[in-house]
Structures are given as structure tokens and as C-alpha cells.
Design a protein around this motif. Structure first.
Motif, mmCIF file in Angstrom:
data_model
loop_
_atom_site.group_PDB
_atom_site.id
_atom_site.type_symbol
_atom_site.label_atom_id
_atom_site.label_comp_id
_atom_site.label_asym_id
_atom_site.label_seq_id
_atom_site.Cartn_x
_atom_site.Cartn_y
_atom_site.Cartn_z
ATOM 1 N N HIS A 88 9.811 -40.454 6.031
ATOM 2 C CA HIS A 88 9.810 -39.143 6.770
ATOM 3 C C HIS A 88 11.062 -38.745 7.537
ATOM 4 C CE1 HIS A 88 5.576 -37.650 8.458
ATOM 5 N NE2 HIS A 88 6.034 -37.157 7.430
ATOM 6 N N ALA A 89 11.900 -40.148 7.598
ATOM 7 C CA ALA A 89 13.250 -39.670 8.403
ATOM 8 C C ALA A 89 14.268 -39.056 7.580
ATOM 9 C CB ALA A 89 13.881 -41.166 8.773
ATOM 10 N N GLN A 90 13.929 -39.219 5.987
ATOM 11 C CA GLN A 90 14.907 -38.477 4.900
ATOM 12 C C GLN A 90 14.616 -37.028 4.766
ATOM 13 O OE1 GLN A 90 15.266 -40.860 1.756
ATOM 14 N NE2 GLN A 90 15.097 -42.772 2.793
ATOM 15 N N LEU A 91 13.159 -36.894 4.901
ATOM 16 C CA LEU A 91 12.677 -35.490 4.684
ATOM 17 C C LEU A 91 12.865 -34.661 5.933
ATOM 18 C CD1 LEU A 91 9.344 -36.358 2.794
ATOM 19 C CD2 LEU A 91 11.596 -35.474 1.851
ATOM 20 N N PHE A 92 12.669 -35.080 7.187
ATOM 21 C CA PHE A 92 12.947 -34.457 8.200
ATOM 22 C C PHE A 92 14.048 -34.879 9.096
ATOM 23 C CE2 PHE A 92 8.578 -34.193 6.998
ATOM 24 C CZ PHE A 92 8.229 -32.727 6.705
ATOM 25 N N ALA A 93 15.222 -34.948 8.666
ATOM 26 C CA ALA A 93 16.427 -35.325 9.110
ATOM 27 C C ALA A 93 16.837 -34.615 10.325
ATOM 28 C CB ALA A 93 17.664 -35.508 8.124
ATOM 29 N N PRO A 94 17.713 -35.239 11.328
ATOM 30 C CA PRO A 94 18.215 -34.381 12.394
ATOM 31 C C PRO A 94 18.866 -32.870 12.012
ATOM 32 C CG PRO A 94 18.951 -36.394 12.652
ATOM 33 C CD PRO A 94 18.460 -36.458 11.405
ATOM 34 N N ASP A 95 19.333 -32.740 10.819
ATOM 35 C CA ASP A 95 19.989 -31.294 10.537
ATOM 36 C C ASP A 95 18.822 -30.590 9.838
ATOM 37 O OD1 ASP A 95 19.896 -32.958 8.085
ATOM 38 O OD2 ASP A 95 21.721 -32.448 7.536
ATOM 39 N N TYR A 96 17.608 -30.811 9.776
ATOM 40 C CA TYR A 96 16.858 -30.005 9.084
ATOM 41 C C TYR A 96 16.552 -28.623 9.348
ATOM 42 C CZ TYR A 96 11.993 -29.120 7.598
ATOM 43 O OH TYR A 96 10.619 -28.706 7.035
ATOM 44 N N VAL A 97 16.844 -27.770 8.407
ATOM 45 C CA VAL A 97 17.354 -26.363 8.631
ATOM 46 C C VAL A 97 16.078 -25.249 8.864
ATOM 47 C CG1 VAL A 97 19.402 -26.735 7.537
ATOM 48 C CG2 VAL A 97 17.433 -26.045 6.108
ATOM 49 N N ASP B 151 10.790 -24.928 16.713
ATOM 50 C CA ASP B 151 11.807 -24.492 17.667
ATOM 51 C C ASP B 151 11.147 -23.709 19.053
ATOM 52 O OD1 ASP B 151 10.881 -22.067 16.418
ATOM 53 O OD2 ASP B 151 12.849 -21.639 15.836
ATOM 54 N N GLY B 152 9.847 -24.186 19.191
ATOM 55 C CA GLY B 152 9.077 -23.506 20.509
ATOM 56 C C GLY B 152 8.397 -22.143 20.165
ATOM 57 N N TYR B 153 8.436 -21.693 18.795
ATOM 58 C CA TYR B 153 8.201 -20.336 18.392
ATOM 59 C C TYR B 153 6.763 -20.049 19.235
ATOM 60 C CZ TYR B 153 4.735 -22.434 15.332
ATOM 61 O OH TYR B 153 3.338 -23.087 15.019
ATOM 62 N N LEU B 154 5.811 -21.007 19.195
ATOM 63 C CA LEU B 154 4.397 -20.868 19.686
ATOM 64 C C LEU B 154 4.227 -21.171 21.115
ATOM 65 C CD1 LEU B 154 0.911 -21.351 18.019
ATOM 66 C CD2 LEU B 154 1.518 -22.361 20.223
ATOM 67 N N LEU B 155 4.884 -22.103 21.825
ATOM 68 C CA LEU B 155 4.790 -22.750 23.085
ATOM 69 C C LEU B 155 5.471 -21.784 23.785
ATOM 70 C CD1 LEU B 155 4.565 -26.543 22.608
ATOM 71 C CD2 LEU B 155 2.761 -25.130 23.063
ATOM 72 N N GLN B 156 6.401 -21.019 23.458
ATOM 73 C CA GLN B 156 7.105 -20.315 24.370
ATOM 74 C C GLN B 156 6.133 -19.188 24.987
ATOM 75 O OE1 GLN B 156 9.978 -17.856 22.456
ATOM 76 N NE2 GLN B 156 8.921 -17.531 20.628
ATOM 77 N N TYR B 157 5.162 -18.869 24.261
ATOM 78 C CA TYR B 157 4.125 -18.003 24.675
ATOM 79 C C TYR B 157 2.987 -18.548 25.791
ATOM 80 C CZ TYR B 157 6.045 -15.078 20.861
ATOM 81 O OH TYR B 157 6.771 -14.460 20.075
ATOM 82 N N VAL B 158 2.832 -19.794 25.230
ATOM 83 C CA VAL B 158 2.080 -20.579 26.325
ATOM 84 C C VAL B 158 2.757 -20.733 27.744
ATOM 85 C CG1 VAL B 158 0.537 -22.649 26.756
ATOM 86 C CG2 VAL B 158 0.824 -21.799 24.514
ATOM 87 N N VAL C 279 3.318 -29.051 25.983
ATOM 88 C CA VAL C 279 4.417 -30.156 25.512
ATOM 89 C C VAL C 279 4.553 -29.956 24.015
ATOM 90 C CG1 VAL C 279 5.017 -32.590 25.302
ATOM 91 C CG2 VAL C 279 3.867 -31.449 27.394
ATOM 92 N N GLY C 280 5.570 -29.989 23.525
ATOM 93 C CA GLY C 280 5.868 -29.999 21.996
ATOM 94 C C GLY C 280 6.035 -31.124 21.708
ATOM 95 N N ILE C 281 5.572 -31.592 20.376
ATOM 96 C CA ILE C 281 6.185 -32.807 19.593
ATOM 97 C C ILE C 281 6.862 -32.620 18.298
ATOM 98 C CG2 ILE C 281 5.035 -35.074 19.038
ATOM 99 C CD1 ILE C 281 2.786 -34.692 20.722
ATOM 100 N N GLU C 282 7.949 -32.635 18.176
ATOM 101 C CA GLU C 282 8.671 -32.571 17.214
ATOM 102 C C GLU C 282 9.754 -33.632 16.876
ATOM 103 O OE1 GLU C 282 10.804 -30.860 14.179
ATOM 104 O OE2 GLU C 282 9.006 -29.753 15.022
ATOM 105 N N PRO C 283 9.817 -33.866 15.459
ATOM 106 C CA PRO C 283 10.743 -35.083 15.151
ATOM 107 C C PRO C 283 12.284 -34.588 14.770
ATOM 108 C CG PRO C 283 9.358 -34.272 13.366
ATOM 109 C CD PRO C 283 8.919 -33.593 14.433
ATOM 110 N N THR C 284 12.692 -33.167 14.392
ATOM 111 C CA THR C 284 13.799 -32.856 14.219
ATOM 112 C C THR C 284 14.491 -32.425 15.367
ATOM 113 O OG1 THR C 284 13.131 -30.482 13.473
ATOM 114 C CG2 THR C 284 13.081 -32.400 11.902
ATOM 115 N N SER C 285 15.837 -32.975 15.642
ATOM 116 C CA SER C 285 16.506 -32.706 16.991
ATOM 117 C C SER C 285 17.195 -31.369 16.989
ATOM 118 C CB SER C 285 17.482 -33.657 16.859
ATOM 119 O OG SER C 285 18.421 -33.665 15.936
ATOM 120 N N GLY C 286 17.411 -30.941 16.035
ATOM 121 C CA GLY C 286 17.878 -29.360 15.759
ATOM 122 C C GLY C 286 16.863 -28.308 16.344
ATOM 123 N N THR C 287 15.898 -28.430 15.953
ATOM 124 C CA THR C 287 14.624 -27.779 16.203
ATOM 125 C C THR C 287 14.240 -27.976 17.745
ATOM 126 O OG1 THR C 287 13.193 -28.758 15.056
ATOM 127 C CG2 THR C 287 13.711 -26.898 13.864
#
Length: 412
Positions: A65-74, A113-120, A128-136
Motif C-alpha cells: 500500500h505504501a508504494q501505491l498510495f505514496a505521500p505524493d499521490y496525485v 481531499d475532503g470532497y464529501l465531508l466538507q458538506y457534512v 472525521v476523514g481517514i486518508e493515508p496520503t498526506s497531500g490529499t
């Protein structure tokens, strides 16, 4: 290999279990910087097998997972207007159906990137969002969405519940396919849910993938591909009951499952039986159905290549739009390189200036398209066809046309 759900041995060398073979390719979201063009890429087998016991369709190669969903995931969800509208409409529906308020807790797994929870959050409902990639995750926080950077699983669920309590609604949009340890993930859902809590889980429907020849939705980040009857069995094995299901147009045809603890007392909707009947009528309960997509994928690939070669021979120009993962699967399977498609336009600044994995086609801003005025714009994310053609309507001013390759070549 062993089945990701039922642990049945699968002979990955046997044609009896082979669902689809797309050769080898780099991970579809491993975009390259200009400096990386001088380096070798990692190509992995891209093959799917159907479990002979439970019929789960799954990838036969696992990359950490750490390779597929790296911090610079675009991949950032908020760059699609139609997806934002889908998320907003879902929040309105869920709040009304589940009576969510300031005393509730909503958790989204793979919240991007909070696309859904912003409306909540805008409704004053704790989330609370749980997201492994730091950029998003950082982009979500900039929207005011609390986000925990982590991969979700059973251990995380126990730790979260001990600190924050159980959730009234858990949202998991297009993430079930992304988890290598399927049982651990669904077991974590059960722990995270309150006794009367509900999980909403969306994923592309395997029935649509086959009937619409959507083989380009296969890539290394997707470990599993689901029908309702298989997903239902996975949830049941971990104490969750699929009490309702919706058929959605998103991603070429998706299912939204509503699941709850088996002892929650929620009645099962007639829509569950209707979709199961649809799958049975199509033949999805029989092993023979899980063969035949290979030839259809080859037909799509060959038609696209013939089209692009014809454009080149006639001196007409082409550009692509949408640096989507599905586009990378298609381009790499077809062996398309910059000589046939010189550039691809994408709205996301996180992708602009980079290069597509494998094909190494440069990703540029929309201004390049306006300047180049290509004869044909090949839309790679065909599921956003209407949105993109509306956005690029000016292409017709210079006589340009649009094209998609899936489910069949269409020039319009």
C-alpha cells in the motif's frame, strides 16, 4: 495464490480461473517527474482471476500500500464537478434518511481531499476523514475537515472507537476494491459502526464492467472487483447485513450498498433481491460467465490503435483529455506513446508538468489544448464524457471532434 476472501487456492497459471490479462504495466497513478524520465519504471503483471469457490474477481499481484498510495499521490477528487455534485447529493440523502445531527458522528474511509465531508461539516455534523496520503489529507484540512492519516483496518477501528466512539454513518466510496486484506477491512467496518449505525459503500459493479467492456478500470490499486452477491457474502461473514442497494451511473455503473449490523433490525429492501436477480439472469452465479472479457478488451484496443494510426497517416492531429488511471491502463495495454498522442490535458495542477506512467505522455494545462487546436480530443475518463464535452465545447469552433474508446470507439 489464495482468494482474498475465502482463502481458496487459485492456480494463477490455469486458464480456467483467468478473468483478464492486460500484460504488464506500472501502477496507474505513479506519475513521473521530468527527472524520473531517466530512470526505469517498475512494471507489474496486470491480471485478474476469479476464485473458483466464491467467484471474487481479484488481482494476482500485490504491491505494498505504501508504494501505491505514496505521500505524493496525485488523485484529488475535487477536480471533478460531477463527483462533487454526487457527494453533495449523497450527504443530503444520508442526513435525511438517518436523521443525522450535531450528536452524530460520520466517518469517511479514504476521504481523499475532503470532497464529501466538507458538506457534512457545513451542516454542523461531527465528522472525521481517514486518508493515508498526506497531500490529499492536507487539502482536506484546508477545507476544515478533520483528517487522520492512516490506512483503515481492524486494529485502527478498535483504536479509533476506544478514543472517539462508534460512528452513526461510515462512508467508503470506491475504496473496497483498494484494500489487499479484504477481511480485515470489513471486520473493521463492523467494529466502527454503532449498533444502529449504517455503512454506505460504493464500488463499480462487475456486471457493468463486463457488459460495457470497461477493462480499463482494472489497475494495480484495485485488488478486487465486486458483484452484489459476492460483496454481500463478504459483509455477512463479518456480521454485517446489506439491507439496501442502489444502482448508480457513476464510474460507468456502480452499486451503493447500505449495510448495518445483523442485529440492528433494519429490514431488507426489495432492491437487494432485484439486483441479485439481475446478476443471476446475467449468469454471474456460474463460473462460465467469468470468461470472455479478454477478447472484448482486445477488440477495443485494436479499434483505438487503427483509429490513431489512421489519423496520423492522414495528417490529422490528436490530443487526449483526462490523466485518469483508467486512461493509463488503456494507453499501456495498447502500447500508445507520444508519437500517437503527444499530450494529455488535465485540470489538476498536481498532475500538470508530470508524465503518464509507462506511456510517458506529458500532462499539460488546458491552455495547451487551445493553442494546439487538435482535430480530435480523445477523452480518456469516458465516464465523465458529458462533463468534459461541455467544458471543452469550444473545440468544435475550429472543427474539432471528440472520441472515446470504451465501450467501443465513438467519434462525435
Amino acid at each position: 495464490m489464495k482468494c482474498r476472501f475465502c482463502a481458496e487456492p487459485i492456480d494463477d497459471a490455469s486458464p480456467d480461473t483467468l478473468f483478464l490479462d492486460l500484460g504488464t504495466a506500472p501502477p496507474s497513478n505513479a506519475f513521473l517527474t521530468s527527472a524520473q524520465l531517466a530512470e526505469a519504471e517498475s512494471y507489474l503483471p496486470l491480471r485478474l482471476h476469479a476464485c473458483p469457490r466464491c467467484l471474487l474477481v481479484q488481482l494476482d499481484e500485490i504491491r505494498p500500500h505504501a508504494q501505491l498510495f505514496a505521500p505524493d499521490y496525485v488523485y484529488f477528487s475535487s477536480y471533478s464537478r460531477s463527483w462533487l455534485e454526487h457527494a453533495r447529493a449523497f450527504v443530503e440523502l444520508a442526513v435525511a434518511e438517518l436523521d443525522l445531527d450535531a450528536r452524530s458522528l460520520v466517518v469517511e474511509i479514504a476521504s481523499n481531499d475532503g470532497y464529501l465531508l466538507q458538506y457534512v461539516a457545513a451542516k454542523g455534523i461531527p465528522c472525521v476523514g481517514i486518508e493515508p496520503t498526506s497531500g490529499t489529507a492536507q487539502a482536506a484540512r484546508a477545507k476544515g475537515v478533520e483528517t487522520i492519516e492512516a490506512f483503515f483496518g481492524l486494529r485502527f477501528a478498535h483504536a479509533f472507537v476506544a478514543e472517539r466512539g462508534q460512528a452513526d454513518l461510515v462512508v467508503a466510496n470506491n475504496v473496497l476494491a483498494h484494500v489487499p486484506d479484504l477481511n480485515d477491512f470489513v471486520a473493521g467496518l463492523r467494529v466502527l459502526l454503532a449498533p444502529r449505525g449504517v455503512a454506505s459503500v460504493e464500488f463499480p459493479h462487475l456486471l457493468e464492467l463486463v457488459s460495457q467492456r470497461q477493462f480499463d478500470t482494472v489497475y494495480h490499486e484495485h485488488f478486487s472487483y465486486f458483484s452484489l452477491h459476492v460483496a454481500r457474502a463478504v459483509f455477512a461473514a463479518h456480521g454485517l447485513r446489506v439491507h439496501d442497494v442502489e444502482r448508480l451511473p457513476t464510474h460507468g455503473g456502480s452499486l451503493r450498498l447500505w449495510a448495518s449490523p445483523v442485529d440492528s433490525g433494519r429490514a431488507e429492501s426489495v432492491r437487494v433481491a432485484e439486483v441479485l436477480a439481475l446478476e443471476r439472469a446475467a449468469g454471474m452465479f456460474e463460473r462460465g460467465w467469468y470468461r470472455g472479457l479478454q477478447r472484448q478488451a482486445e477488440d477495443v484496443k485494436n479499434a483505438l490503435l487503427e483509429f490513431l494510426l489512421g489519423l496520423r497517416r492522414s495528417g490529422r492531429s490528436v490530443a487526449a483529455y483526462g490523466a485518469a488511471a483508467k486512461g493509463n491502463t488503456l494507453l499501456n495495454y495498447a502500447g500508445i506513446r507520444p508519437d500517437l498522442v503527444p499530450f494529455v490535458v488535465d485540470a489538476s495542477p498536481y498532475k500538470q508538468g508530470r508524465f503518464l506512467p509507462g506511456s510517458r505522455i506529458p500532462v499539460v494545462a488546458e491552455g495547451v489544448l487551445r493553442a494546439a487546436r487538435p482535430d480530435v480530443v480523445l477523452i480518456l475518463p469516458w465516464n465523465l464524457r458529458a462533463e468534459i464535452t461541455a467544458q471543452l465545447a469550444y473545440v468544435r469552433e475550429w472543427g474539432g471532434r471528440f472520441a472515446v474508446a470504451v465501450p467501443q470507439l465513438d467519434v462525435f
